[in-house]
Design a protein around this motif. Structure first.
Motif, mmCIF file in Angstrom:
data_model
loop_
_atom_site.group_PDB
_atom_site.id
_atom_site.type_symbol
_atom_site.label_atom_id
_atom_site.label_comp_id
_atom_site.label_asym_id
_atom_site.label_seq_id
_atom_site.Cartn_x
_atom_site.Cartn_y
_atom_site.Cartn_z
ATOM 1 N N VAL A 1 0.855 -1.179 0.000
ATOM 2 C CA VAL A 1 0.000 0.000 0.000
ATOM 3 C C VAL A 1 0.897 1.238 0.000
ATOM 4 N N ASN A 2 0.460 2.264 -0.745
ATOM 5 C CA ASN A 2 1.211 3.512 -0.819
ATOM 6 C C ASN A 2 1.026 4.317 0.462
ATOM 7 N N CYS A 3 2.105 4.970 0.904
ATOM 8 C CA CYS A 3 2.056 5.792 2.118
ATOM 9 C C CYS A 3 2.633 7.181 1.829
ATOM 10 N N PHE A 4 2.101 8.164 2.558
ATOM 11 C CA PHE A 4 2.510 9.552 2.366
ATOM 12 C C PHE A 4 2.534 10.233 3.730
ATOM 13 N N MET A 5 3.516 11.131 3.948
ATOM 14 C CA MET A 5 3.540 11.927 5.174
ATOM 15 C C MET A 5 4.463 13.122 4.988
ATOM 16 N N PRO A 6 4.255 14.218 5.737
ATOM 17 C CA PRO A 6 5.173 15.360 5.685
ATOM 18 C C PRO A 6 6.491 14.998 6.360
ATOM 19 N N VAL A 7 7.573 15.614 5.902
ATOM 20 C CA VAL A 7 8.883 15.341 6.471
ATOM 21 C C VAL A 7 8.925 15.673 7.958
ATOM 22 N N TRP A 8 8.281 16.753 8.372
ATOM 23 C CA TRP A 8 8.389 17.196 9.767
ATOM 24 C C TRP A 8 7.763 16.207 10.751
ATOM 25 N N GLN A 9 6.890 15.331 10.253
ATOM 26 C CA GLN A 9 6.269 14.361 11.135
ATOM 27 C C GLN A 9 7.113 13.092 11.324
ATOM 28 N N LEU A 10 8.161 12.950 10.535
ATOM 29 C CA LEU A 10 8.978 11.740 10.616
ATOM 30 C C LEU A 10 9.882 11.822 11.844
ATOM 31 N N SER A 11 9.721 10.889 12.776
ATOM 32 C CA SER A 11 10.467 10.933 14.042
ATOM 33 C C SER A 11 11.645 9.963 14.074
ATOM 34 N N ILE A 12 11.815 9.148 13.027
ATOM 35 C CA ILE A 12 12.942 8.213 12.960
ATOM 36 C C ILE A 12 13.486 8.219 11.538
ATOM 37 N N PRO A 13 14.768 7.896 11.337
ATOM 38 C CA PRO A 13 15.287 7.744 9.983
ATOM 39 C C PRO A 13 14.688 6.478 9.342
ATOM 40 N N LEU A 14 14.380 6.546 8.042
ATOM 41 C CA LEU A 14 13.797 5.401 7.322
ATOM 42 C C LEU A 14 14.731 4.944 6.214
ATOM 43 N N GLU A 15 14.717 3.635 5.982
ATOM 44 C CA GLU A 15 15.423 3.046 4.849
ATOM 45 C C GLU A 15 14.588 1.877 4.341
ATOM 46 N N ASP A 16 14.759 1.577 3.070
ATOM 47 C CA ASP A 16 14.083 0.401 2.510
ATOM 48 C C ASP A 16 14.500 -0.843 3.289
ATOM 49 N N GLY A 17 13.553 -1.718 3.516
ATOM 50 C CA GLY A 17 13.821 -2.966 4.201
ATOM 51 C C GLY A 17 13.554 -2.915 5.689
ATOM 52 N N MET A 18 13.358 -1.704 6.261
ATOM 53 C CA MET A 18 13.076 -1.601 7.681
ATOM 54 C C MET A 18 11.631 -2.020 7.955
ATOM 55 N N LYS A 19 11.443 -2.756 9.040
ATOM 56 C CA LYS A 19 10.102 -3.134 9.464
ATOM 57 C C LYS A 19 9.578 -2.069 10.404
ATOM 58 N N VAL A 20 8.369 -1.550 10.095
ATOM 59 C CA VAL A 20 7.830 -0.439 10.873
ATOM 60 C C VAL A 20 6.359 -0.684 11.191
ATOM 61 N N ARG A 21 5.876 0.112 12.105
ATOM 62 C CA ARG A 21 4.446 0.142 12.431
ATOM 63 C C ARG A 21 3.992 1.585 12.270
ATOM 64 N N VAL A 22 2.928 1.811 11.472
ATOM 65 C CA VAL A 22 2.463 3.168 11.203
ATOM 66 C C VAL A 22 1.040 3.343 11.719
ATOM 67 N N LYS A 23 0.787 4.558 12.196
ATOM 68 C CA LYS A 23 -0.583 4.975 12.503
ATOM 69 C C LYS A 23 -0.995 5.916 11.387
ATOM 70 N N ALA A 24 -2.099 5.597 10.702
ATOM 71 C CA ALA A 24 -2.418 6.334 9.483
ATOM 72 C C ALA A 24 -3.927 6.406 9.248
ATOM 73 N N LEU A 25 -4.292 7.333 8.366
ATOM 74 C CA LEU A 25 -5.673 7.456 7.899
ATOM 75 C C LEU A 25 -5.725 6.989 6.444
ATOM 76 N N PRO A 26 -6.607 6.028 6.109
ATOM 77 C CA PRO A 26 -6.742 5.600 4.712
ATOM 78 C C PRO A 26 -7.467 6.673 3.903
ATOM 79 N N LYS A 27 -7.056 6.844 2.653
ATOM 80 C CA LYS A 27 -7.666 7.881 1.825
ATOM 81 C C LYS A 27 -7.538 7.515 0.351
ATOM 82 N N VAL A 28 -8.568 7.886 -0.417
ATOM 83 C CA VAL A 28 -8.527 7.745 -1.874
ATOM 84 C C VAL A 28 -8.331 9.135 -2.454
ATOM 85 N N THR A 29 -7.272 9.314 -3.249
ATOM 86 C CA THR A 29 -6.977 10.631 -3.797
ATOM 87 C C THR A 29 -7.955 10.987 -4.910
ATOM 88 N N LYS A 30 -7.899 12.233 -5.366
ATOM 89 C CA LYS A 30 -8.818 12.676 -6.425
ATOM 90 C C LYS A 30 -8.492 12.033 -7.759
#
Length: 411
Positions: free
Chosen positions: A54-83
């Motif tokens: 699933v595609n994910c999107f967020m502003p840079v200022w909300q990122l509290s940890i460094p991310l890299e491909d392959g990292m296992k994470v848990r996200v809190k998110a709102l599902p949305k269908v774009t226009k």
């Protein structure tokens, strides 16, 4: 329902409202893929497992940890269908999951913040002296907090503690602890802030590696001490704090004095002071004795000199007796009387000084007080305490049974 017709935009609006209602703050776990940033403001990545993505999107200022491909994470998110009809998750919070991902995020963020000088030892502040009020950020129902309070009360105690109850693990924990830090800094009533949590897994302690929390600790106007996990655990919050304790119990020990050790130290200092005072009295007495002996020598020399003067005057009187015996005798008598008066006054003055000095020395002699039937009492005057009593001939101990205040008239 068959007759209800939506515009495309209206349909997407209704669909997103239903999604927001049904999946408000949904938490999803997966692996990061295709991570990228756009214009330094936006973050895009895919969250996938073995079967789906699933595609994910967020502003840079909300990122509290460094991310890299392959990292296992848990996200809190709102599902949305774009226009454009594309389904994605708007991420609100993201944390690493699993020892490998947590360690990777820890190392990346540690490197970044170290480069910024956030952990510079030169910026660390020492423990404030004479602690009276401390702030505590912890979960009040946790074992670590209970251990902290037990040690505080067992040792010197007497501290005024302002507690901010927060979660100390999970996604909501960093934001709650940041709010608690800001609150204590704004109030400005405590001298130091203790952030404590007992032991746990790497997942449990990962909230203390949150970038926003670490920055809040480093920028706190009030010194911060951490006691997180076990002695072997190290979080970025520990590195940002002014003082790091190995555990909540060790944190309590660092913030308080050992009651028994302090009592022993005070008693030792009191005994040493008594010995020094007595030695000083003896030294003063010896010095005054030397001065008295010196005064006696001076008086003796003055008497001898006076006698020589008298002999000289008598010789002179004899040599002129032929001229005027009566006149010379009268003058000699006057001179002799004046001289005797002078000597008597001087002797009385010097002897009075000596006697006053001897009285002062004698009044400072602790043995005089004991010979008069008084006793010297040492120790803490409190019910059940043991006092050390010294009389002229004996030493003994007594237990305090009763304490009453004396009236102003001394009864």
């Amino acid at each position: 329902m068959d007759d209800l017709v939506f515009s495309v935009s209206g349909f997407l609006d209704n669909l997103n409202q239903d999604l927001a209602y049904a999946f408000s703050g949904v938490i999803i776990e997966g692996e990061v893929a295709s991570y990228k940033t756009s214009q330094g403001k936006w973050i895009f990545f895919d969250l996938k497992d073995d079967e789906s993505s699933v595609n994910c999107f967020m502003p840079v200022w909300q990122l509290s940890i460094p991310l890299e491909d392959g990292m296992k994470v848990r996200v809190k998110a709102l599902p949305k269908v774009t226009k454009w009809g594309k389904f994605s998750l708007t991420v609100q919070k993201i944390v690493p999951v699993g020892e490998g991902s947590i360690k990777k995020a820890y190392e990346l963020l540690k490197k970044k913040l170290t480069k910024e000088g956030l952990f510079d030892p030169a910026k660390k502040r020492p423990l404030p002296e004479n602690l009276v009020r401390i702030g505590v950020i912890s979960s009040t129902g946790a074992a670590g907090y209970a251990d902290f309070c037990k040690i505080i009360n067992h040792r010197w105690g007497g501290l005024e503690i302002q507690v901010c109850h927060t979660q100390v693990q999970g996604m909501a924990a960093p934001e709650q602890m940041i709010r608690a830090l800001n609150y204590l800094n704004e109030k400005g009533e405590v001298q130091i802030i203790a952030m404590i949590r007992g032991g746990g897994s790497a997942d449990d302690l990962s909230c203390f590696n949150d970038e926003a929390l670490v920055r809040a600790i480093a920028s706190s106007k009030i010194p911060v001490i951490t006691g997180i996990g076990h002695e072997v655990d190290e979080t970025l919050a520990d590195l940002a704090a002014d003082i790091r304790a190995s555990t909540p119990s060790n944190c309590a020990e660092m913030l308080t004095l050992d009651k028994s050790a302090e009592i022993r130290r005070i008693n030792s200092q009191t005994e040493g002071l008594s010995r020094r005072i007595y030695a000083a009295i003896v030294d003063v007495a010896n010095e005054l004795q030397l001065k008295r002996d010196g005064l006696r020598r001076i008086l003796s020399e003055k008497i001898e000199a006076t006698n020589r003067v008298l002999q000289s005057k008598i010789s002179t009187a004899n040599s002129v007796m032929k001229k005027s015996v009566s006149e010379l005798q009268a003058k000699t008598d006057r001179d002799l009387a004046q001289l005797k008066h002078f000597i008597a006054e001087r002797l009385n003055h010097e002897l009075a000084k000596i006697e006053n000095t001897l009285k002062i020395i004698e009044s400072m002699n602790p043995e005089l007080v004991l010979r008069q039937g008084y006793a010297i009492i040492a120790g803490e005057i409190d019910i059940g305490k043991t006092l050390k009593i010294t009389t002229m001939k004996k030493y003994f101990e007594a237990e305090v049974k009763k304490i009453e205040e004396r009236n102003k008239d001394g009864r």
